[in-house]
Design an enzyme around this catalytic site. Sequence first.
Site, PDB file in Angstrom:
ATOM      1  N   ALA A 142      60.699 -52.743 -83.484  1.00  0.00           N
ATOM      2  CA  ALA A 142      59.491 -53.544 -83.256  1.00  0.00           C
ATOM      3  C   ALA A 142      59.801 -54.997 -82.900  1.00  0.00           C
ATOM      4  O   ALA A 142      59.187 -55.573 -81.995  1.00  0.00           O
ATOM      5  CB  ALA A 142      58.593 -53.486 -84.497  1.00  0.00           C
ATOM      6  N   LYS A 193      66.200 -39.019 -87.285  1.00  0.00           N
ATOM      7  CA  LYS A 193      67.041 -40.206 -87.069  1.00  0.00           C
ATOM      8  C   LYS A 193      66.961 -41.176 -88.239  1.00  0.00           C
ATOM      9  O   LYS A 193      67.938 -41.885 -88.529  1.00  0.00           O
ATOM     10  CB  LYS A 193      66.661 -40.901 -85.758  1.00  0.00           C
ATOM     11  CG  LYS A 193      65.207 -41.368 -85.676  1.00  0.00           C
ATOM     12  CD  LYS A 193      65.036 -42.820 -85.993  1.00  0.00           C
ATOM     13  CE  LYS A 193      63.585 -43.232 -85.960  1.00  0.00           C
ATOM     14  NZ  LYS A 193      63.377 -44.673 -86.141  1.00  0.00           N
ATOM     15  N   ASP A 246      66.819 -42.951 -79.728  1.00  0.00           N
ATOM     16  CA  ASP A 246      66.256 -43.452 -80.987  1.00  0.00           C
ATOM     17  C   ASP A 246      67.309 -43.449 -82.087  1.00  0.00           C
ATOM     18  O   ASP A 246      67.394 -44.372 -82.904  1.00  0.00           O
ATOM     19  CB  ASP A 246      65.068 -42.569 -81.377  1.00  0.00           C
ATOM     20  CG  ASP A 246      64.113 -43.244 -82.348  1.00  0.00           C
ATOM     21  OD1 ASP A 246      64.318 -44.424 -82.676  1.00  0.00           O
ATOM     22  OD2 ASP A 246      63.152 -42.588 -82.771  1.00  0.00           O
TER      23      ASP A 246
END
Length: 334
Positions: A142, A193, A246
């Site tokens: 983010a 993940k 990811d």
Amino acid sequence: MSVRRVAVLGGGSWGTAFAKVLADAGREVLLWARRPEVAAAINERHVNPDYLPGVELPGLLTATTNAATALDGVDAVVLAVPSQTLRANLAGWRDLLPRGATLVSLAKGVELGTLKRMSEVVVEVAGVTPDQVAVVSGPNLAREIAAEEPTATVIACTDHDRAVALQHACTTGYFRSYTNTDVVGCEVGGAGKNVIALATGMAAGMGFGDNTRASLITRGLAETARLGVALGADPMTFAGLAGLGDLVATCSSPLSRNRTFGERLGRGESLAQAEAANHGQVAEGVKSCSSICELGARYGVELPIADAVRRVCHEGLSAAEMGKELISRAPRPE
């Protein structure tokens, strides 16, 4: 089908960053925040100082603490709450959801107890068909996205037209999205993940370097893909952004909550100490490791790294003992 007005439900770092992407792409975005001070800061100063300090938010992004206001007349609803709270939150919003709106899950996890993926929880609670639900997954830290550093993501939906509409709604000069119809693979990759990142963080906390990290990433990808394929995913999904992309970002970056949480455990901190140091932000893998291991057992899939992480987090196994166990497993073909 087009997406012009969007509600983002959740004012944390990822919800706010994704809301910024949508607004930068020219969409009218109303973000629902639980705390009035977060909504006020976004409206009055165009910042979210608690989660993205120093980031200026665009004028097309406004906030409210009233879910009905946020959801009024929108084309898409972005669900940006932690995976283990999605069900309870969505139950409270269900009757406010606009008919036919695309429901977009940002959460990455497998629900404890039910062992459902997030899109399955949305379908069940919201009473919609699976083709109305999309998921977003990829190397999407983010803070970097909020800083407009280039990245790519996958928007997965079994309805290709919905995925394309969302793709157009969140494409900017720094955020590139690809479509996929493999919702299962994207969700399993996103949930797995976080658990592998905990293991990688533990290894870093114990002082191990790049060979160890690369080994955990590679073998972690292999076990996550095995689980995904057992659930019906396309194995090629795990070679893409929602799989390898990811996984690499989450296992490598100090911005990753799961990696930094694992690093604290690797340095010998207790689960409680690591949680206290995480400033109240959720390391999703700590809870998801249990449900992912249960899912593996249900489908007969061996998940040695995930199971080791589960035992460190919930059964008192030390990170050092975990490392010895994994390196001592019986040799086998790759």
